[in-house]
Design a protein around this motif. Structure first.
Motif, PDB file in Angstrom:
ATOM      1  N   LYS A  61      -4.414   3.211   2.406  1.00  0.00           N
ATOM      2  CA  LYS A  61      -4.581   1.759   2.335  1.00  0.00           C
ATOM      3  C   LYS A  61      -4.703   1.248   0.904  1.00  0.00           C
ATOM      4  O   LYS A  61      -4.848   0.044   0.676  1.00  0.00           O
ATOM      5  CB  LYS A  61      -5.826   1.345   3.129  1.00  0.00           C
ATOM      6  N   GLU A  62      -4.651   2.162  -0.044  1.00  0.00           N
ATOM      7  CA  GLU A  62      -4.790   1.769  -1.450  1.00  0.00           C
ATOM      8  C   GLU A  62      -3.429   1.441  -2.062  1.00  0.00           C
ATOM      9  O   GLU A  62      -2.375   1.801  -1.521  1.00  0.00           O
ATOM     10  CB  GLU A  62      -5.484   2.881  -2.236  1.00  0.00           C
TER      11      GLU A  62
ATOM     12  N   GLN B 268      -4.297   1.863  -8.079  1.00  0.00           N
ATOM     13  CA  GLN B 268      -5.540   2.598  -7.844  1.00  0.00           C
ATOM     14  C   GLN B 268      -5.346   4.120  -7.963  1.00  0.00           C
ATOM     15  O   GLN B 268      -6.288   4.872  -7.768  1.00  0.00           O
ATOM     16  CB  GLN B 268      -6.088   2.243  -6.452  1.00  0.00           C
ATOM     17  N   PHE B 269      -4.126   4.530  -8.301  1.00  0.00           N
ATOM     18  CA  PHE B 269      -3.818   5.953  -8.425  1.00  0.00           C
ATOM     19  C   PHE B 269      -3.534   6.312  -9.885  1.00  0.00           C
ATOM     20  O   PHE B 269      -3.000   5.499 -10.647  1.00  0.00           O
ATOM     21  CB  PHE B 269      -2.584   6.309  -7.585  1.00  0.00           C
TER      22      PHE B 269
ATOM     23  N   MET C  44      -1.116  11.274  -9.429  1.00  0.00           N
ATOM     24  CA  MET C  44      -1.171  10.953  -8.003  1.00  0.00           C
ATOM     25  C   MET C  44       0.011  10.070  -7.596  1.00  0.00           C
ATOM     26  O   MET C  44       0.565  10.210  -6.500  1.00  0.00           O
ATOM     27  CB  MET C  44      -2.499  10.274  -7.666  1.00  0.00           C
TER      28      MET C  44
ATOM     29  N   LYS D  73       1.331   9.972   7.019  1.00  0.00           N
ATOM     30  CA  LYS D  73       0.036  10.640   6.790  1.00  0.00           C
ATOM     31  C   LYS D  73       0.228  12.140   6.590  1.00  0.00           C
ATOM     32  O   LYS D  73      -0.399  12.747   5.706  1.00  0.00           O
ATOM     33  CB  LYS D  73      -0.893  10.375   7.984  1.00  0.00           C
TER      34      LYS D  73
ATOM     35  N   ILE E  91      -2.880  14.057  -0.705  1.00  0.00           N
ATOM     36  CA  ILE E  91      -3.442  12.701  -0.660  1.00  0.00           C
ATOM     37  C   ILE E  91      -4.006  12.462   0.743  1.00  0.00           C
ATOM     38  O   ILE E  91      -3.285  12.522   1.735  1.00  0.00           O
ATOM     39  CB  ILE E  91      -2.372  11.651  -1.001  1.00  0.00           C
TER      40      ILE E  91
ATOM     41  N   GLU F  50      -5.884  10.701   4.101  1.00  0.00           N
ATOM     42  CA  GLU F  50      -5.533   9.548   4.928  1.00  0.00           C
ATOM     43  C   GLU F  50      -6.218   8.271   4.451  1.00  0.00           C
ATOM     44  O   GLU F  50      -5.606   7.184   4.464  1.00  0.00           O
ATOM     45  CB  GLU F  50      -5.905   9.825   6.384  1.00  0.00           C
ATOM     46  N   GLU F  51      -7.466   8.370   4.035  1.00  0.00           N
ATOM     47  CA  GLU F  51      -8.199   7.159   3.638  1.00  0.00           C
ATOM     48  C   GLU F  51      -7.589   6.447   2.433  1.00  0.00           C
ATOM     49  O   GLU F  51      -7.851   5.261   2.201  1.00  0.00           O
ATOM     50  CB  GLU F  51      -9.673   7.489   3.361  1.00  0.00           C
ATOM     51  N   ARG F  52      -6.750   7.163   1.664  1.00  0.00           N
ATOM     52  CA  ARG F  52      -6.137   6.543   0.489  1.00  0.00           C
ATOM     53  C   ARG F  52      -4.818   5.850   0.807  1.00  0.00           C
ATOM     54  O   ARG F  52      -4.212   5.221  -0.071  1.00  0.00           O
ATOM     55  CB  ARG F  52      -5.924   7.587  -0.607  1.00  0.00           C
TER      56      ARG F  52
ATOM     57  N   THR G 296       0.834  -1.200   0.000  1.00  0.00           N
ATOM     58  CA  THR G 296       0.000   0.000   0.000  1.00  0.00           C
ATOM     59  C   THR G 296       0.869   1.250   0.000  1.00  0.00           C
ATOM     60  O   THR G 296       2.045   1.222   0.376  1.00  0.00           O
ATOM     61  CB  THR G 296      -0.912   0.046   1.238  1.00  0.00           C
TER      62      THR G 296
END
Length: 332
Positions: free
Chosen positions: A154-155, A159-160, A164, A140, A148, A150-152, A115
């Protein structure tokens, strides 16, 4: 060449030669490069593909391929330490901490099976004696600085978008507050709008941390907006060096003038651009004289037979051309 007024150079490269071996041929990638970068200063390294720009950056970090490349001679002094004399363990402590690099292709700079948050956290944890939770918090914060959320964290990289991904790579490069950032064409794969956003972001982060930067690019517009000094490189040799004002107001080397001639000018009535004739020389078989002489409209016999030394134009401006007066007159 290129020393700052106080003489406090963070990076000083002297007479660097780097060679590759491929199919029993010797590729002369870097041929006697010397340059200085002061703390907080940005030096633009400009030239065509294959000129040796990326090789210089990789040599600074000592990440050249072991079997095919070697530093033939030269010195790389960083903050008072000679990098070429350090062992791998000592150099590992410097990479990512004191010197970071934004690689040209963000697609290959990120690990596809980890991630984004884990990758940035790992860089921070490697160079700081802190807990995993502290490393994640700092990751973070860095990702937040490049836009970017915080929720991203974990991606995964796939996915970017390209823009990005590049933001993530920049966050990783700046995560440990490096003294020197090597940016290898950081906006090549981005559209114009995202280019401007990324460069503005790098500029702000750089100013906040007083980071020096070597900006590798072929885009003179990016140089004009972001650099303090410029080194124009051709066939592994710096052919002109000066402040942004020196290079943009008084370009003297025919190659530098050719680069400007290939740019569109909205104030000009010219219907066509003026490309540089010919192609760069084969680095395994460089001309015996000035490497640019086969493409130069001002070349004389001496240019084809002698390696041209540095002509000092001023305290801040250098050019490797014996015919600068003729070039300047014809340019007008």
């Amino acid at each position: 060449m290129g020393s700052n007024e106080t003489g406090e150079n963070l990076l000083s490269i002297r007479d660097l030669y780097v060679e590759y071996t491929s199919n029993r041929q010797v590729i002369h990638a870097v041929n006697g490069v010397s340059l200085n970068i002061a703390k907080g200063e940005t030096l633009g390294l400009v030239g065509e593909t294959g000129a040796g720009k990326t090789t210089i950056a990789k040599t600074i970090l000592l990440i050249l391929p072991d079997r095919s490349a070697k530093i033939k001679s030269g010195a790389i002094n960083f903050d008072g330490r000679e990098l070429t004399s350090l062992d791998s363990a000592e150099m590992q402590k410097i990479r990512g901490d004191k010197i970071s690099m934004v690689f040209q292709d963000p697609m290959t700079a990120l690990n596809p099976v980890k991630t984004i948050g884990a990758q940035v956290s790992a860089v921070i944890a490697l160079h700081n004696d802190i807990s995993k939770e502290e490393a994640r918090e700092r990751a973070k914060e860095m990702l937040g600085m490049v836009g970017i959320m915080e929720e991203r964290m974990k991606e995964y990289p796939h996915q970017f978008s390209g823009g990005m991904k590049q933001r993530v790579v920049i966050a990783m490069a700046l995560a440990c507050n490096p003294d020197l950032l090597l940016a290898d064409e950081p906006t090549t794969a981005l559209d114009v709008t995202i280019q401007a956003q990324v460069l503005e972001m790098v500029s702000k982060l750089k100013a906040a941390k007083n980071t020096a930067m070597l900006l590798i690019t072929h885009d003179l517009g990016i140089v004009a907006e972001n650099c303090d000094k410029v080194a124009v490189i051709y066939a592994g040799r710096i052919v002109e060096y000066g402040t942004v004002e020196d290079i943009f107001d008084q370009p003297l080397h025919p190659y530098t003038i050719g680069l400007f001639g290939a740019l569109p000018d909205i104030e000009s009535d010219a219907e066509w651009l003026s490309p540089i004739d010919g192609i760069p020389p084969d680095p395994s078989n460089l001309p015996s004289g000035c490497a640019f002489s086969p493409r130069c409209p001002y070349a004389i016999e001496q240019c084809f037979n002698e390696v041209i030394g540095e002509l000092i134009i001023s305290d801040s401006h250098m050019c490797r051309c014996i015919n600068t007066e003729t070039v300047a007159m014809r340019k007008k």
